[in-house]
Motif scaffolding. Sequence first.
Motif, PDB file in Angstrom:
ATOM      1  N   GLU A 178       0.834  -1.209   0.000  1.00 26.04           N
ATOM      2  CA  GLU A 178       0.000   0.000   0.000  1.00 26.04           C
ATOM      3  C   GLU A 178       0.868   1.258   0.000  1.00 26.04           C
ATOM      4  OE1 GLU A 178      -2.403  -0.476   3.451  1.00 26.04           O
ATOM      5  OE2 GLU A 178      -3.587  -2.114   2.592  1.00 26.04           O
ATOM      6  N   LYS A 179       1.926   1.227   0.786  1.00 25.95           N
ATOM      7  CA  LYS A 179       2.836   2.371   0.837  1.00 25.95           C
ATOM      8  C   LYS A 179       3.524   2.579  -0.506  1.00 25.95           C
ATOM      9  CE  LYS A 179       6.832   4.165   3.397  1.00 25.95           C
ATOM     10  NZ  LYS A 179       7.813   3.884   4.499  1.00 25.95           N
ATOM     11  N   ALA A 181       2.377   1.734  -3.485  1.00 30.29           N
ATOM     12  CA  ALA A 181       1.410   2.268  -4.438  1.00 30.29           C
ATOM     13  C   ALA A 181       1.236   3.783  -4.244  1.00 30.29           C
ATOM     14  CB  ALA A 181       0.070   1.560  -4.276  1.00 30.29           C
ATOM     15  N   LYS A 182       1.161   4.191  -3.001  1.00 27.93           N
ATOM     16  CA  LYS A 182       1.003   5.617  -2.707  1.00 27.93           C
ATOM     17  C   LYS A 182       2.222   6.403  -3.158  1.00 27.93           C
ATOM     18  CE  LYS A 182      -0.118   8.813   1.059  1.00 27.93           C
ATOM     19  NZ  LYS A 182      -0.429   8.928   2.517  1.00 27.93           N
ATOM     20  N   MET A 183       3.407   5.871  -2.864  1.00 26.80           N
ATOM     21  CA  MET A 183       4.642   6.551  -3.227  1.00 26.80           C
ATOM     22  C   MET A 183       4.782   6.673  -4.741  1.00 26.80           C
ATOM     23  SD  MET A 183       8.592   5.402  -2.549  1.00 26.80           S
ATOM     24  CE  MET A 183       8.469   4.175  -3.851  1.00 26.80           C
ATOM     25  N   GLY A 185       2.369   6.760  -6.831  1.00 24.68           N
ATOM     26  CA  GLY A 185       1.241   7.470  -7.409  1.00 24.68           C
ATOM     27  C   GLY A 185       0.317   6.579  -8.225  1.00 24.68           C
ATOM     28  N   TYR A 188      -4.327   1.128  -6.189  1.00 30.51           N
ATOM     29  CA  TYR A 188      -3.883  -0.083  -5.491  1.00 30.51           C
ATOM     30  C   TYR A 188      -4.940  -1.171  -5.544  1.00 30.51           C
ATOM     31  CZ  TYR A 188      -2.399  -3.187  -1.711  1.00 30.51           C
ATOM     32  OH  TYR A 188      -2.025  -4.282  -0.981  1.00 30.51           O
TER      33      TYR A 188
END
Length: 209
Positions: A178-179, A181-183, A185, A188
């Motif tokens: 999850e981290k 995917a966020k990083m 952009g 997810y």
Amino acid sequence: MAKRQKTKPNQADRLLVIACGMIAREVLAVKEQLGLDHLDLTCLPAEFHFYPDRIAPAMDKAIEQAKADGYVDIFVGYADCGTGGLLDRVCEKHGVERMAGPHCFAFYQGMDAYAKIADDDMMSFYMTDFLCRQFDAFFMKPLGLDRHPELIKDYFGNYEKLVYLAQTDDPELDKVAEKAAKMLGLAYERRSTGYGDLTEELAQAAAVA
């Protein structure tokens, strides 16, 4: 050069799996799950994921060494994995079988399931349990993202979604995916695949050994 476990007597009665280091944990898990006591495992470096041109020649040498060590039944724990058919030539040369499919991301999902979603996943970046555990070592540091986060768009700008193919239920690995995917952009998605076709193919290989 493959790293080999200490060989046991009567290798002719055993099955040797020569696998990608990225799936070593999973092969051992399936071995335990199915009680495949006559299965031995040796692995080529996981970093060959980035250098698919090294897989076929290394596998050729590993199979030759395995035969010299007395193994008769050998199974290749790789899909094509970017070798462009070169791994198939090695398998044909030695009369051995490999995992079906283009890559581990396919056989983890199961080839039938993968065939149905392959087109929709064209813009997806896959992660597995291994890649979650090794995210820093396999992506952040080699690509320089820890020092130059501005390169993220250059490397991942064409992706739309990060798909985590989960072999196990581990909240810590979920957090990593999850981290990531966020990083990066990216949208997810988590898919619980288990070991996919790996279980059946190892079972079949062990049955004929």
